[in-house]
Enzyme design. Structure first.
Site, PDB file in Angstrom:
ATOM      1  N   LYS A 125     -17.421  -2.186  -7.263  1.00 55.94           N
ATOM      2  CA  LYS A 125     -16.193  -1.445  -6.927  1.00 55.94           C
ATOM      3  C   LYS A 125     -16.069  -0.277  -7.893  1.00 55.94           C
ATOM      4  O   LYS A 125     -16.613  -0.326  -9.003  1.00 55.94           O
ATOM      5  CB  LYS A 125     -14.977  -2.372  -7.057  1.00 55.94           C
ATOM      6  CG  LYS A 125     -13.754  -1.900  -6.309  1.00 55.94           C
ATOM      7  CD  LYS A 125     -13.766  -2.272  -4.836  1.00 55.94           C
ATOM      8  CE  LYS A 125     -12.605  -1.675  -4.091  1.00 55.94           C
ATOM      9  NZ  LYS A 125     -12.496  -2.200  -2.720  1.00 55.94           N
ATOM     10  N   ASP A 165     -11.372   3.043  -0.134  1.00 56.65           N
ATOM     11  CA  ASP A 165     -10.350   2.034  -0.443  1.00 56.65           C
ATOM     12  C   ASP A 165      -9.050   2.836  -0.530  1.00 56.65           C
ATOM     13  O   ASP A 165      -8.957   3.938   0.054  1.00 56.65           O
ATOM     14  CB  ASP A 165     -10.678   1.308  -1.765  1.00 56.65           C
ATOM     15  CG  ASP A 165      -9.789   0.074  -2.000  1.00 56.65           C
ATOM     16  OD1 ASP A 165     -10.048  -0.957  -1.384  1.00 56.65           O
ATOM     17  OD2 ASP A 165      -8.829   0.161  -2.780  1.00 56.65           O
TER      18      ASP A 165
HETATM   19  P1  NDP Z   1      -4.610   3.532   2.061  1.00 57.29           P
HETATM   20  O1  NDP Z   1      -4.691   4.436   0.886  1.00 57.29           O
HETATM   21  O2  NDP Z   1      -5.029   4.038   3.382  1.00 57.29           O
HETATM   22  O3  NDP Z   1      -3.111   2.975   2.201  1.00 57.29           O
HETATM   23  C1  NDP Z   1      -2.517   2.276   1.155  1.00 57.29           C
HETATM   24  C2  NDP Z   1      -1.089   1.937   1.571  1.00 57.29           C
HETATM   25  O4  NDP Z   1      -0.544   1.035   0.618  1.00 57.29           O
HETATM   26  C3  NDP Z   1      -0.177   3.160   1.574  1.00 57.29           C
HETATM   27  O5  NDP Z   1       0.814   3.000   2.525  1.00 57.29           O
HETATM   28  C4  NDP Z   1       0.406   3.123   0.157  1.00 57.29           C
HETATM   29  O6  NDP Z   1       1.654   3.763   0.023  1.00 57.29           O
HETATM   30  C5  NDP Z   1       0.555   1.630  -0.063  1.00 57.29           C
HETATM   31  N1  NDP Z   1       0.464   1.357  -1.490  1.00 57.29           N
HETATM   32  C6  NDP Z   1      -0.576   1.615  -2.317  1.00 57.29           C
HETATM   33  N2  NDP Z   1      -0.289   1.260  -3.572  1.00 57.29           N
HETATM   34  C7  NDP Z   1       0.983   0.783  -3.533  1.00 57.29           C
HETATM   35  C8  NDP Z   1       1.851   0.242  -4.506  1.00 57.29           C
HETATM   36  N3  NDP Z   1       1.468   0.130  -5.784  1.00 57.29           N
HETATM   37  N4  NDP Z   1       3.083  -0.176  -4.100  1.00 57.29           N
HETATM   38  C9  NDP Z   1       3.472  -0.077  -2.801  1.00 57.29           C
HETATM   39  N5  NDP Z   1       2.689   0.435  -1.832  1.00 57.29           N
HETATM   40  C10 NDP Z   1       1.463   0.845  -2.193  1.00 57.29           C
HETATM   41  O7  NDP Z   1      -5.438   2.228   1.644  1.00 57.29           O
HETATM   42  P2  NDP Z   1      -6.080   1.111   2.582  1.00 57.29           P
HETATM   43  O8  NDP Z   1      -5.211   0.876   3.771  1.00 57.29           O
HETATM   44  O9  NDP Z   1      -7.502   1.436   2.758  1.00 57.29           O
HETATM   45  O10 NDP Z   1      -6.021  -0.164   1.609  1.00 57.29           O
HETATM   46  C11 NDP Z   1      -4.910  -1.052   1.569  1.00 57.29           C
HETATM   47  C12 NDP Z   1      -5.331  -2.376   0.954  1.00 57.29           C
HETATM   48  O11 NDP Z   1      -6.397  -2.958   1.722  1.00 57.29           O
HETATM   49  C13 NDP Z   1      -5.868  -2.295  -0.485  1.00 57.29           C
HETATM   50  O12 NDP Z   1      -5.533  -3.474  -1.173  1.00 57.29           O
HETATM   51  C14 NDP Z   1      -7.373  -2.258  -0.274  1.00 57.29           C
HETATM   52  O13 NDP Z   1      -8.102  -2.706  -1.418  1.00 57.29           O
HETATM   53  C15 NDP Z   1      -7.510  -3.227   0.881  1.00 57.29           C
HETATM   54  N6  NDP Z   1      -8.747  -3.114   1.650  1.00 57.29           N
HETATM   55  C16 NDP Z   1      -9.085  -1.942   2.280  1.00 57.29           C
HETATM   56  C17 NDP Z   1     -10.259  -1.869   3.003  1.00 57.29           C
HETATM   57  C18 NDP Z   1     -10.617  -0.660   3.805  1.00 57.29           C
HETATM   58  O14 NDP Z   1     -11.589  -0.738   4.567  1.00 57.29           O
HETATM   59  N7  NDP Z   1      -9.898   0.459   3.708  1.00 57.29           N
HETATM   60  C19 NDP Z   1     -11.199  -3.006   3.057  1.00 57.29           C
HETATM   61  C20 NDP Z   1     -10.694  -4.218   2.446  1.00 57.29           C
HETATM   62  C21 NDP Z   1      -9.534  -4.226   1.746  1.00 57.29           C
HETATM   63  P3  NDP Z   1       1.767   5.180  -0.734  1.00 57.29           P
HETATM   64  O15 NDP Z   1       1.239   6.174   0.254  1.00 57.29           O
HETATM   65  O16 NDP Z   1       3.208   5.342  -1.061  1.00 57.29           O
HETATM   66  O17 NDP Z   1       0.892   5.054  -1.971  1.00 57.29           O
END
Ligand code: NDP
Length: 445
Positions: A125, A165
């Site tokens: 990662k 991510d």
């Molecule tokens: P994105 O950047 O597309 O979206 C992240 C979302 O989560 C946004 O809405 C963001 O809001 C919110 N968020 C992030 N940090 C925080 C925080 N500290 N508190 C509250 N809201 C938060 O990321 P992904 O959708 O790709 O990833 C989301 C999760 O899924 C993560 O845990 C990631 O590790 C996991 N994941 C993703 C994969 C992928 O293929 N993309 C694969 C497997 C797991 P804001 O815009 O306000 O920051």
């Protein structure tokens, strides 16, 4: 025999301040106890002592210039955790909260998750404390170019294949890939999540959300039910949340919440049809905030709150780590939740998981439930090696099969090792055994 509690204490001492890493190690080690008892050979070969130590961890300076000519310096990370069963594989996260402990927890989880997919991928990662929010495209591009200027020497299609991510989507992967190609003068499958015109796979953007929904569907089947008519709370509004919402809608459920770091929206009629299209456009094209959905459709927005207070049948946390604590879990249970599918990585605290399991909630832990993203990255790597592109239907079908298999294998391992119905134990053991055997076969490393 390896004493798990002593080993955990050593990990905490050796990695001070890395609380997310400690949490991930504790969850895994505790659930591996029955496997360690059954396989004394793993203790003799010190497999656990080796598996908690990354093979390599890199930290580097990432200087870049903003649109006003001012210079900024961020920190870059890549933790290459374990390559016993394949090249390191795992995403890059760009978020101001990123530090070594967060990258290590994600890399450690990735080792077992990748093993569970059945594909030949090791775990790693990376990322940076850079915040893409509010930056222009050109600023993001300059940052990505500077980041790759160092990362390129540590990765390669047979060595380490990063993906996206939090904060790293198609735009960032494009800039990173362009810089890698320019430095190496090579067009290879060194990153996944690429655009469809230049080596990407259909369904990769959808894969984590679709995969998590397929996984929950399997858990529901075992309870003799399905998504039809179920109320679903989703957190986040990024990649995983978007495609979770789409698939839940297709399977007849109703998604009533979405969130970002500023709060959550509650739409009792469901985020579907034209409203879903607006949501995608808002997040993918305009890069807007979820509050605008509430303003447009005149629904409630709850600032600085998480959606777990809303009554639901199924909860699908899809934002970030530790977004469901013990209090949230108890509220969900009191409100009658029957299933939780973790789209995000480690969204539930250890106490929250305990509450779900004791209450008999079907609990799909992240390393199993959200493995659809990395599985489809694995399929993207295969297509790149074959110089072929599979159809949408083909990739979706393979993704579906992989998710069903992950569910079945985790469920079977839980039964075999004396914890029927506990998919945390099942997925950790099923993922671990394969990596442990590969490490033993390859000697002391
Ligand atoms: P994105 O950047 O597309 O979206 C992240 C979302 O989560 C946004 O809405 C963001 O809001 C919110 N968020 C992030 N940090 C925080 C925080 N500290 N508190 C509250 N809201 C938060 O990321 P992904 O959708 O790709 O990833 C989301 C999760 O899924 C993560 O845990 C990631 O590790 C996991 N994941 C993703 C994969 C992928 O293929 N993309 C694969 C497997 C797991 P804001 O815009 O306000 O920051």
């Amino acid at each position: 025999m390896t004493n798990i509690d002593t080993l955990y204490d050593k990990v905490v001492l050796k990695n001070p301040g890395e609380k997310e890493f400690h949490q991930a190690v504790k969850e895994v080690l505790d659930s591996l106890k029955p496997a360690i008892e059954k396989h004394p050979e793993f203790s003799k070969a010190k497999v656990l002592e080796r598996i908690v130590e990354p093979e390599r961890q890199l930290m580097f300076r990432v200087p870049w210039t903003d649109d006003n000519g001012e210079i900024h310096v961020n920190r870059g990370f890549r933790v290459q955790f374990n390559s016993a069963i394949g090249p390191y594989k795992g995403g890059l996260r760009f978020h101001p909260s990123v530090n070594l402990g967060i990258i290590k927890f994600l890399g450690f989880e990735q080792v077992f998750k990748n093993s569970l997919t059945g594909l030949p991928m090791g775990g790693g990662k990376g990322g940076s404390d850079f915040d893409p929010k509010g930056k222009s495209d050109l600023e993001v591009m300059r940052f990505c170019q500077s980041f790759m200027q160092e990362l390129f020497r540590h990765i390669g299609p047979d060595t380490d294949v990063p993906a996206g991510d939090i904060g790293v989507g198609g735009r960032e992967i494009g800039y990173l890939y362009g810089q890698y190609r320019r430095i190496r003068n090579e067009f290879t499958g060194v990153l996944t999540g690429k655009g469809i015109e230049w080596g990407g796979s259909l369904i990769r953007p959808e894969a984590t959300g679709y995969g998590c929904t397929y996984f929950v569907e399997e858990m529901l089947k075992d309870r003799g039910t399905d998504f039809k008519g179920k109320i679903v709370t989703v957190s986040g509004s990024g990649n995983v949340s978007q495609y979770t919402t789409e698939k839940v809608n297709q399977l007849g459920g109703k998604v009533v919440t979405l969130s970002d770091s500023a709060g959550y929206i509650y739409d009792p009629d469901g985020v579907s049809g034209e409203k879903f299209d607006y949501f995608l456009e808002l997040k993918q094209k305009r890069r807007g905030r979820i509050k605008e959905y509430a303003e447009k459709y005149n629904v409630d927005f709850f600032p600085n709150k998480r959606p777990w207070e809303v009554k639901c049948d199924i909860a699908m946390p899809s934002a970030t780590q530790n977004e469901i604590d013990a209090k949230d879990a108890q509220t969900l249970v009191d409100n009658g939740v029957i299933a939780v599918g973790e789209g995000a990585n480690m969204p539930s605290t250890l106490e929250a998981i305990d509450i779900f399991i004791k209450a008999g909630v079907s609990f799909g832990p992240a390393k199993a439930a959200n493995a659809g993203g990395v599985s489809t990255s694995g399929l993207e790597m295969s297509q790149n090696s074959l110089r072929l592109g599979w159809t949408r239907e083909e990739v979706d079908q393979r993704l579906h099969e992989i998710m069903v298999n992950i569910y079945k294998n985790s469920r079977a391992a839980a039964i075999k090792y004396g914890a029927p119905g506990n998919l945390v134990v099942g997925s950790n053991i099923a993922g671990f055994i394969k990596v442990a055997r590969a490490m033993m076969a390859q000697g002391i490393y």
